[in-house]
Each structure stands twice: as structure tokens, then as C-alpha cells.
Enzyme design. Structure first.
Site, short mmCIF file in Angstrom:
data_model
loop_
_atom_site.label_atom_id
_atom_site.label_comp_id
_atom_site.label_asym_id
_atom_site.label_seq_id
_atom_site.Cartn_x
_atom_site.Cartn_y
_atom_site.Cartn_z
CB CYS A 2 -0.84 0.19 1.29
SG CYS A 2 -2.03 -1.33 1.46
NE ARG A 27 4.55 1.78 -0.22
CZ ARG A 27 5.54 1.61 0.34
NH1 ARG A 27 7.03 1.81 -0.02
NH2 ARG A 27 5.60 1.20 1.67
CG ASN A 100 2.04 0.58 4.24
OD1 ASN A 100 2.18 -0.46 4.12
ND2 ASN A 100 2.89 1.47 3.83
N GLY A 101 0.08 -1.57 6.11
CA GLY A 101 0.62 -2.60 7.21
C GLY A 101 -0.74 -3.41 7.85
CD GLU A 483 15.00 -13.65 -9.85
OE1 GLU A 483 14.43 -14.17 -8.69
OE2 GLU A 483 14.64 -12.50 -10.22
CE LYS A 487 11.70 -11.26 -11.49
NZ LYS A 487 12.44 -11.58 -10.50
CD GLU A 490 7.86 -11.64 -9.86
OE1 GLU A 490 9.24 -11.83 -10.10
OE2 GLU A 490 7.59 -10.65 -8.94
CG HIS A 506 16.22 -37.71 -7.34
ND1 HIS A 506 16.66 -38.92 -7.08
CD2 HIS A 506 17.45 -37.13 -7.55
CE1 HIS A 506 17.93 -38.99 -7.22
NE2 HIS A 506 18.38 -37.84 -7.51
CE LYS A 605 10.65 -3.43 -6.95
NZ LYS A 605 10.92 -4.56 -7.96
#
Ligand code: F6R
Length: 610
Positions: A2, A27, A100-101, A483, A487, A490, A506, A605
Site C-alpha cells: 500500500c 506498492r 499501510n501494514g 529466479e 520472473k 510473476e 528424482h 513491490k
């Protein structure tokens, strides 16, 4: 998560808050709202979706008011509806608040409020918070500052809020209980508050970091109080030095692409920042811990997501350069008993405000460990918590999918590992010097990799319809595989898994058929022959193969369906080069699939909730 923006000054607050919210939108972007105070009246405007939806729904109205608070949301408590969007107001509509939080003890507060005849229009902890403060204010007949100072300490969890009281309308109160809030002073006694310092660009020339435990009263002036001692503080204001170009896409269609291309300079700047002088910044800041470093038996790394992948690569750096085992933990799974006094913890975070990481760092610190943070945001919460804070110089990273922050983190980690190696007598000064020189050459090699962009766009065209992907690597290639898969997930919303190429047989090999593409991280390092075996195992089961390799040879040419070539470099440095095609591949697939690349669905973010 936020974003908060609030304004008080001579100008109309609406366009200023709107612009700041657009800058903070990375955010959270599932709903947005603004409260404006004008001539005795507070009006709250809210809309679901991105800020532009709010702007559209207000149309030509251009709401008025010289005081306002705004918010862009990433839903935690309650769905992304207009009702749950912030600002929230108290039942009597006197207080208006953005937050925010999360308030962890919201259930208990709500029970008490229900018992006192409060009712709720939505499902958020924020609505509980504003009513809790309203209730306390009336019960004890307090002004708003007194209410916040006396009661904020009873709120559990990390959060930041800004609140306006219609009965004392010419001021705002801001409170930081763990998170980010920057107060910017501009010309003509204007004050803008934002969750991110960068969003103040163009509106402020002085900035104050409102740290956790601080409360600000903002009218035409700004008074700061300490929540613990309830006394007024006199903190220093810094000059705001911001390059507003860094906040624009320039000629690029997306921030993600811009930031992938910026890696060349971002890495150079990070290396320069840490190593320019002699003794360099790195040695200077680590010097007080040199004795600890020489005696260490292990290092613990704490991080989340992409930053955690950087930590996994760094395991190899510390093992090979400093003879130091590394335990790289997800911050959310960190167990404080694993560290104690005399231990060294490295916390990696682009934003410096990731709640899981902050929580784990605090626990490690309480257990007596020394904390080194690697962070891209100066003045963020993690830099304030750490004993030593090393900055990456990636510049603002706005695309939600992290790219340039990752490679700059790798650069900082490699430098730290080799410095530790030298101090521990494991890496000779000459070898360290040679490695640093090779690292300095990496940006030029990244430039070469970036030239494959058109080819990677073609590959994306070829593979865009696949519903699943495997990414496979060994050694440092394993975290790079993870990674790359992250990407793709996302930004394109395609399911992808990053696996250790050795582990694949395996179990996960059962997934392979002619519809499943596998991306192999196959530079010519000590794992190459084994990677080739794994590649053949996939091939034998009719899987499609894309290989990233440093020197094409006949074997890989014959076996892989597609090859992306990267330049050669010392084996420990391959992650800097192999990750770039994976970032570009994810970008181009997402582009073809028409997703919201810079603000993918469900993400934000800065993940400021646990
Ligand atoms: C992925 C991504 C996230 C972050 C993670 C930690 O592209 O950006 O996985 O890496 O949320 O964030 P920081 O590094 O800010 O602590």
C-alpha cells in the site's frame, strides 16, 4: 504494501496527491482513495482498480481542498472493493485515516468496539483502527495527538498511518509503528508525506524519514514526537536529491524492460560505490567486524523472493572465496535459535521494507547476531536496523518484478565474500584484485547479452503458448533457474518451476512430455557435463529444450531446440550473465500474453505485511 500520500499547503491537494499516488502505485494497485478537507467538510473519494480509475470516475470534478490524505491499496483484510478501499472514516465521520501494514490485534479491538455499539461497513483492520482511535479520543476527551500518543503503542504489528480530524482540521497526524513514511517540505510551507522518498520528487527540497516509533504533527510546521517517551524530538532534515528521470520510463514501453537494460550501469555504480577509494567503503564499514569475520564458522543469509535467490547464489561465493558455509533462509521461515552472539547475518532486501525480512532481522539482532544489510533504498527500515548497511546503487526499481536489484545484490555479495576471504587468509590479495577486475568487466558482457533481445523476443513468440515451464540448473545455475521461473510466473502468469537439474530425475521428470519446454542454465563451468546428461534425459522424453550456454559446441547444438549464447567469464560470475536472458524471456512472453507487466496481478513491490 500500500502507498500513502498526504498533503497540506497552499495549493489544491487533489492533483498533488493523485500524482504522488501514481508514483506509489507499484506498492499496491487494487483500489485507491483520497479524503479532502475543504471549508468545514471532509469528502472521501474511492474507487476499485488502479489510480487512473479513481481519476476517471472523478472526471472533470477536480475536487477541492488544501489538506488531503490518499492511499493506493494491496488488499490484506477484506476484498479489493471500493468499500474496503482507504481512506476509512470513524463511525461519526469525524476522523479519516489511511494505513499501510496490518493491525494484528484487530479482533480484540473490534470485540471491544462492538460492545460499545460500533458497527462496521467493511472488512478491514483499518476501519477498526480509525474507530478504535475515535473511541479512545472520546472516552478520554483527548485531542488527536494525545489520542495517538497514548494509544498507538497498544496496536500490534507493523504499520504506518496518517489521520485527519474534522474538528481540528488544519493538521494531519502521522504515526510510524514499523514501515516507511517520508515527510517532504517544499516551497511556500507545503508538506507532502509519502511512503517512498522518490515520490516526493518535484514537490519537496527537504526530507525527513519518520522512523518507527515516531509520531508527526503536521500543520504549516512539523513537530516530531517519540512514541515511547512522549517527548518532542528535533530530528535533522536532509536535502532531497532526486533524479526524476529515474522515475520515468523514457523511451521504453515498460519499466521492467528499462530496468533490465539499466543493469549495465546499475552494477557499475554499485561496484564503484563500494570499492572506489582505498581503503574502500566496503573495508571501512566492515573493519569493526573484522575480528568477528576472521573467526566465523558460518554465515546466515535472510531474504525473500528474488533477494533470497541472490542469497542462494552467494552461498557459492562465500564457500568458494572465504571457505564459509552459508545458511540461506527464507525470512518468513527464519528460526532465531539458529543464530547467536558472534554470528553474522546478511539481510538482503531491495526495498528495505519487507515485513518478513524486518521481522527476522529483528529476531536475529535480539539473539545477538551482527547484521549486515544489502539494500537499494537508503534510509529504509532495514538500513536503520542493521549494524552495517551496504547500499546497492540500482536506482529506483519501479517494475514490480525485480531485475536490476538482483544483479546489483550479486555484485555486493561477491565483493563482501571476497573481502571476507581475504581477511580470513583464504583468498590472496592478488586473487581478490583479479576477481574484482573481472567483476568490473561484467557490465560490458551484460551489454553483449542484451544484444540477444530480438532473438529472445522470437523465442518468446515460439514458446508463448506453453502452459508450464521447467528451469533447470546446477551450482549457481540452480538459484538462477529459480529466479528465471519466478520472473516468468510473476509477469506472464505461466506456471514455471526452477529445479536443481540433478534433482529433476528424482520425481519432476514425470512432468516431461512434448508440450513441456525446459530452460537449461548451461554455461561452460564444472557442471557442464552433468547438465548435458540432464538435458539428454529430457530430450529422450521428447521435452523441448532451450539452453543458455557460454560456448556453443556441437553436442549442445545438436541436442537443444534453441540456444541463447552468453559471453564467457570466470565461473562464479556466470549468474550475472545467465539471468539476463531469463528476465528478457519472461518480459517478452508477458508482452505477447498482454499482461500488466509492470504491475502484475495480485502483487506489490514492497511487501510490508507478514
Ligand atoms: C520478485 C520480487 C520479490 C521480492 C521480494 C523481496 O520479482 O520482486 O520476490 O524480491 O518480495 O523484496 P525485497 O527485496 O524488497 O525485500
Amino acid at each position: 504494501m500500500c502507498g500513502i500520500a498526504a498533503y497540506i499547503g497552499e495549493k489544491n491537494a487533489y492533483p498533488i496527491i493523485l500524482e504522488a499516488l501514481k508514483r506509489l502505485e507499484y506498492r499496491g494497485y487494487d483500489s485507491a482513495g483520497i479524503t479532502l478537507y475543504n471549508e468545514g467538510k471532509t469528502t472521501i473519494y474511492k474507487e476499485t482498480g488502479a489510480i487512473v480509475q479513481l481519476e476517471k470516475s472523478l472526471g472533470k470534478q477536480s475536487p477541492k481542498g488544501k489538506i488531503g490524505i490518499g492511499h493506493t491499496r494491496w488488499a490484506t483484510h477484506g476484498a479489493a472493493t471500493a468499500i474496503n478501499a482507504h481512506p476509512h472514516h470513524s463511525q461519526d465521520k469525524r476522523l479519516s485515516l489511511v494505513h499501510n501494514g496490518t493491525i494484528l490485534n484487530h479482533y480484540i479491538l473490534k470485540e471491544d468496539l462492538l460492545a460499545n455499539n460500533f458497527s462496521f461497513y467493511g472488512e478491514t483492520d483499518t476501519e477498526i483502527l480509525v474507530n478504535y482511535l475515535s473511541h479512545q479520543q472520546k472516552k478520554e476527551n483527548l485531542n488527536l495527538l494525545e489520542t495517538v500518543l497514548r494509544n498507538a503503542g497498544k496496536l500490534e504489528g507493523r504499520s504506518v498511518f496518517v489521520i485527519h480530524d474534522k474538528q481540528d482540521p488544519e493538521k494531519l497526524i502521522a504515526c510510524n509503528l514499523g514501515g516507511d513514511l517520508f515527510i517532504g517540505k517544499g516551497k511556500g510551507k507545503q508538506i507532502l508525506l509519502c511512503s517512498d522518498k522518490n515520490a516526493l520528487a518535484g514537490y519537496a527540497d527537504k526530507v525527513l524519514n519518520l522512523l518507527p516509533g515516531m509520531v508527526a504533527v503536521i500543520d504549516k510546521h512539523c513537530h516530531i514526537f517519540d512514541l515511547n517517551t512522549q517527548t518532542e524530538l528535533n530530528p535533522e532534515w536532509d536535502k532531497l536529491k532526486l533524479n526524476s528521470e529515474a522515475l520515468e520510463k523514457g523511451t521504453y514501453p515498460h519499466f521492467m524492460l528499462k530496468e533490465i537494460f539499466e543493469q549495465e550501469t546499475a552494477i557499475s555504480q554499485t561496484i564503484k560505490h563500494l570499492t572506489k577509494t582505498s581503503p574502500n567503503r566496503l573495508e571501512l564499514v566492515l573493519e569493526p567486524y573484522r575480528r568477528t569475520i576472521t573467526r566465523l564458522r558460518k554465515i546466515t543469509i535472510i531474504a525473500c523472493g528474488t533477494s533470497w535467490h541472490a542469497g542462494l547464489v552467494a552461498k557459492h561465493f562465500f564457500n568458494e572465496l572465504a571457505d564459509l558455509p552459508v545458511y540461506c533462509e527464507y525470512a518468513s521461515e527464519f528460526m532465531p535459535n539458529d543464530v547467536g552472539s558472534g554470528d553474522l547475518v546478511i539481510a538482503i532486501s531491495q526495498s528495505g521494507s519487507t515485513a518478513d525480512t524486518l521481522q527476522a532481522v529483528q529476531a536475529a539482532k535480539d539473539a545477538g547476531a551482527t547484521i549486515i544489510s544489502i539494500c537499494n533504498v537508503d534510509g529504509s527500515a532495514i538500513t536503520n536496523l542493521a549494524n552495517v548497511s551496504l547500499l546497492t546503487k540500482a536506482g529506483p526499481e519501479i517494475g514490480v518484478a525485480s531485475t536490476k536489484a538482483f544483479t546489483t545484490q550479486l555484485a555486493a555479495l561477491l565483493l563482501i565474500a571476497s573481502q571476507c576471504g581475504e581477511w580470513r587468509g583464504y583468498l590472496s590479495p592478488n586473487k581478490k584484485k583479479a576477481l574484482w577486475q573481472e567483476l568490473k568487466n561484467i557490465p560490458i558482457k551484460i551489454k553483449e547479452v542484451l544484444r540477444s533481445n530480438p532473438k529472445i523476443a522470437e523465442l518468446a513468440q515460439k514458446y508463448q503458448t506453453a502452459n508450464n515451464f521447467l528451469y533447470l540448473g546446477r551450482g549457481t545455475g540452480f538459484p538462477i533457474a529459480m529466479e528465471g521461473a519466478l520472473k516468468l510466473k510473476e509477469v506472464s502468469y505461466i506456471h514455471a518451476e526452477g529445479l536443481s537439474a540433478g534433482e529433476m530425475k528424482h520425481g519432476s521428470i514425470a512432468l516431461i512430455d512434448e508440450k513441456m519446454p525446459s530452460l537449461f542454465i548451461a554455461p561452460k563451468d564444472e557442471h557442464y557435463d552433468k547438465i548435458m546428461n540432464n538435458l539428454l534425459e529430457i530430450k529422450a522424453r521428447h521435452g523441448k529444450i532451450i539452453a543458455i550456454t557460454s560456448e556453443t559446441d556441437k553436442q549442445i547444438e545438436a541436442e537443444a531446440d534453441d540456444i541463447i549464447s552468453i559471453p564467457t567469464c570466470p565461473k562464479l560470475l556466470y549468474p550475472f550473465l545467465t539471468v539476463v536472458p531469463l528476465q528478457l524471456f519472461a518480459y517478452h512472453v508477458a508482452l505477447l500474453r498482454g499482461t500488466n507487466i509492470d504491475k502484475p496481478r495480485n502483487l506489490a513491490k514492497s511487501v510490508t505485511v507478514e
